[in-house]
Scaffold this active site. Structure first.
Site, PDB file in Angstrom:
ATOM      1  N   SER A 243       1.027  -1.072  -0.018  1.00  0.00           N
ATOM      2  CA  SER A 243       0.172   0.417   0.443  1.00  0.00           C
ATOM      3  C   SER A 243       1.165   1.467   0.065  1.00  0.00           C
ATOM      4  O   SER A 243       2.108   1.621   0.886  1.00  0.00           O
ATOM      5  CB  SER A 243      -0.590   0.376   0.986  1.00  0.00           C
ATOM      6  OG  SER A 243      -1.768   1.448   1.416  1.00  0.00           O
ATOM      7  N   LYS A 292     -13.383  -5.143   2.488  1.00  0.00           N
ATOM      8  CA  LYS A 292     -13.901  -4.694   1.625  1.00  0.00           C
ATOM      9  C   LYS A 292     -15.600  -5.368   1.748  1.00  0.00           C
ATOM     10  O   LYS A 292     -15.849  -4.783   2.199  1.00  0.00           O
ATOM     11  CB  LYS A 292     -13.935  -4.455   0.129  1.00  0.00           C
ATOM     12  CG  LYS A 292     -12.325  -3.560   0.448  1.00  0.00           C
ATOM     13  CD  LYS A 292     -12.468  -3.799  -1.024  1.00  0.00           C
ATOM     14  CE  LYS A 292     -10.921  -2.316  -1.131  1.00  0.00           C
ATOM     15  NZ  LYS A 292     -10.674  -1.579  -2.525  1.00  0.00           N
ATOM     16  N   ASN A 313     -14.357   0.745   1.383  1.00  0.00           N
ATOM     17  CA  ASN A 313     -13.080   1.153   1.413  1.00  0.00           C
ATOM     18  C   ASN A 313     -12.752   2.393   2.520  1.00  0.00           C
ATOM     19  O   ASN A 313     -11.319   2.257   2.869  1.00  0.00           O
ATOM     20  CB  ASN A 313     -12.814   1.318   0.139  1.00  0.00           C
ATOM     21  CG  ASN A 313     -13.322   2.659  -0.392  1.00  0.00           C
ATOM     22  OD1 ASN A 313     -13.852   3.021  -0.229  1.00  0.00           O
ATOM     23  ND2 ASN A 313     -11.993   3.092  -0.725  1.00  0.00           N
ATOM     24  N   GLY A 370     -13.890  -7.098  -3.871  1.00  0.00           N
ATOM     25  CA  GLY A 370     -14.480  -5.492  -2.869  1.00  0.00           C
ATOM     26  C   GLY A 370     -14.530  -4.606  -4.413  1.00  0.00           C
ATOM     27  O   GLY A 370     -15.703  -3.606  -4.406  1.00  0.00           O
TER      28      GLY A 370
HETATM   29  O1  LIG Z   1      -7.980  -0.366  -2.790  1.00  0.00           O
HETATM   30  C1  LIG Z   1      -7.509   0.352  -2.498  1.00  0.00           C
HETATM   31  C2  LIG Z   1      -6.141   0.332  -2.115  1.00  0.00           C
HETATM   32  C3  LIG Z   1      -5.681   0.398  -0.428  1.00  0.00           C
HETATM   33  O2  LIG Z   1      -5.889  -0.333   0.129  1.00  0.00           O
HETATM   34  C4  LIG Z   1      -4.411   0.433  -0.516  1.00  0.00           C
HETATM   35  O3  LIG Z   1      -3.918  -0.350  -1.257  1.00  0.00           O
HETATM   36  O4  LIG Z   1      -3.845   1.669   0.458  1.00  0.00           O
HETATM   37  C5  LIG Z   1      -7.097   1.764   0.029  1.00  0.00           C
HETATM   38  C6  LIG Z   1      -8.032   1.781  -0.214  1.00  0.00           C
HETATM   39  O5  LIG Z   1      -8.736   2.684   0.657  1.00  0.00           O
HETATM   40  C7  LIG Z   1      -8.158   1.107  -1.365  1.00  0.00           C
HETATM   41  O6  LIG Z   1      -9.437   1.511  -1.917  1.00  0.00           O
END
Ligand SMILES: O=C1C[C@@](O)(C(=O)O)C[C@@H](O)[C@@H]1O
Length: 527
Positions: A243, A292, A313, A370
């Site tokens: 992330s 999710k 999310n 999700g």
């Molecule tokens: O799908 C994603 C990416 C995420 O999971 C990340 O990798 O930071 C953060 C989530 O809010 C977003 O919906």
């Protein structure tokens, strides 16, 4: 935001030779450490004078530690000699294991020291000790008369870290704690909020599970600015290491003067996570794979769009009553990114119109998790005809029926070409790091698509997008969706507008950040 200038940022140095130890100390200094732990038990030395030379020539304040259980069979005499020598040289800290800290040893060391501080440490193996057990151990450690105490413990789940924050808040003596292992990362990242006077990081070339890198402590999280009031945000995901949320949200918080920190949260059981971390300090969350859908069930209230999609999310804890409220920022992020890219092409070709450029199009979606659900509902809301491919056909069918679309068996994906000018959206993890040579749709089949979108954003330019660009399709990167969903989250997290221009400016650094020192400097200069 307060500045906790006295926060100690430490790294452990285990080296075979004195020269290596000196070089590592220099590196630690460059990467932002202001304290090092010199593990004398890792050194091969033939005479104690070598240890004396090392300690006397240290370039950073140091903890001299000597674990007899990990050592190279040095005798008890050498062990005590080393510790006493460190005190004579005036090292800042000497650390001894609780098991070795008999009254006699402590008295001998106390007599020898002038300004040095004595740390007594213990390692708790076995995970998830109850608060009482921890409390008793802390009392025993305090009872030794140590200036500071240190507790390392194995954790099996992120929820096992919570008691550490409790004891940090209540301990009478300066306390250093480390939760060992991947799930222990927040013990360092959130420690200063609960009063930790030192945090541990790893050198850039030596990643250690559960420890942030020194560089990220200094550049990304800036822990020295943390105060007890700092609000905690994070991405609840598994895996979570990919992330880029921390690289985006932390600088954005600082840029707008918001007192918050955003951390990776490696969560196995999302319900349990929210049960344990239920205080108001844990103010908001991004939710990533695979949580999710389950996240929906953890919320007290869910926004109608997220409810309709069946995936959340973003979660915020409502300040007025502590209730968890779920949202979905993925849907608009993805669909608006696709629409903007199509509109741009239409404007260039002189075909601008107010209607959604997706309306009436055949929208091929890969993945029914999700993210896939959010995209399917978004596409349907704009009047597209949605076709879904998913490895698990039952899930594809369920989503197709929810958006009045069609589900087709996954095997047909590569030969599916019913018409020209379709839109392809990959919402599966195919092509994500580390498996970057994979692609959900072969190049030969891409010719029927006007636009190809990939929700995978690590790497930025996936194989799918590269091949789509080669055959002349419009490509939309997952980074665009990532930034847009994060802009929505930032607004929900802080109640203020996200600094969009700034967030866009720092996002090109995502791929190289924390890999290359120069990139980090560039990132810093941008701020
Ligand atoms: O799908 C994603 C990416 C995420 O999971 C990340 O990798 O930071 C953060 C989530 O809010 C977003 O919906």
């Amino acid at each position: 935001m307060g500045f906790k200038s006295d926060l100690l940022i430490c790294t452990t140095l285990e080296c075979e030779t004195k020269e290596e130890m000196m070089a590592s100390m220099e590196k630690a200094k460059q990467e932002g450490a202001n304290l090092v732990e010199l593990c004398i038990h890792s050194l091969s030395f033939s005479h104690i004078s070598e240890v004396e030379e090392l300690i006397s020539h240290r370039s950073l304040p140091s903890i001299v530690s000597f674990s007899r259980s990990k050592g190279k069979l040095q005798s008890k005499k050498t062990w005590l000699q080393v510790l006493k020598l460190a005190l004579e040289v005036g090292v800042e800290f000497v650390e001894i294991d609780f098991e070795e800290a008999t009254d006699d040893v402590i008295a001998e060391l106390m007599n020898k020291r002038s300004n040095s501080k004595i740390i007594i440490s213990s390692y708790l193996n076995g995970g998830n000790p109850c608060k009482e057990k921890l409390g008793n151990l802390i009392i025993q450690l305090q009872f030794t008369g140590a200036d500071a105490i240190k507790l390392d413990m194995d954790v099996a789940y992120i929820t096992d870290v919570a008691p550490i924050f409790h004891i940090l808040t209540h301990c009478q003596v300066p306390l250093i704690t480390k939760a060992v292992g991947d799930r222990g990362l927040i013990s360092q990242l959130l420690g200063p909020k609960y009063g930790a006077f030192a945090v541990w990081g790893s050198l850039s070339h030596k990643s250690v599970p559960g420890l942030p890198s020194l560089l990220s402590i200094k550049q990304v999280y800036k822990l020295e600015y943390m105060t007890p009031d700092t609000k905690v945000f994070g991405v609840v995901s598994n895996p979570v290491g990919h992330s880029k949320g921390p690289l985006l949200h932390n600088p954005a918080f600082r840029h707008t003067g918001y007192d918050g920190i955003y951390v990776p949260l490696l969560v196995d059981n999302i319900k349990e996570f929210f049960r344990v971390y239920s205080c108001s300090d844990f103010a908001g969350f991004s939710v990533g794979i695979p949580h999710k859908e389950a996240a929906l069930g953890c919320c007290d209230e869910v926004h109608p769009l997220a409810k309709c999609i069946g995936a959340v999310n973003t979660i915020i804890r409502r300040p007025r009553d502590g209730k968890l409220i779920g949202y979905n920022t993925d849907c608009e992020a993805c669909i608006s990114a696709i629409e903007d890219a199509l509109r741009e092409r239409r404007i260039t070709n002189g075909q601008a119109s107010h209607a959604s450029p997706i309306a009436g199009k055949l929208f091929v979606l890969v993945g029914a998790g999700g993210a896939g659900r959010a995209i399917a509902f978004g596409a349907k809301s704009r009047g597209a005809r949605v076709v879904i491919f998913n490895r698990n056909f039952e899930r594809a069918k369920a989503l197709a029926s929810a958006v009045s679309g069609e589900a087709l068996p996954y095997e047909y994906l590569n030969t599916y070409r019913p018409e020209k000018g379709m839109i392809l959206a990959n919402a599966s993890a195919v092509g994500m790091q580390p498996k970057i040579d994979q692609t959900p749709v072969c190049k030969e089949s891409l010719g029927s698509y006007e636009l190809v979108f990939d929700a995978v954003y690590t790497p930025r330019n996936t194989r799918l997008l590269q091949e789509a660009a080669e055959i002349g399709a419009i490509v939309v990167s997952g980074v665009e969706m990532f930034i847009r969903q994060a802009l929505g989250q930032f607004k929900l997290f802080t109640g203020g507008l996200a600094p969009e221009e700034f967030m866009r400016k720092i996002s090109p650094k995502f791929n190289s950040f924390l890999i290359n020192d120069n990139e980090i400097r560039t990132q810093l200069e941008l701020r």
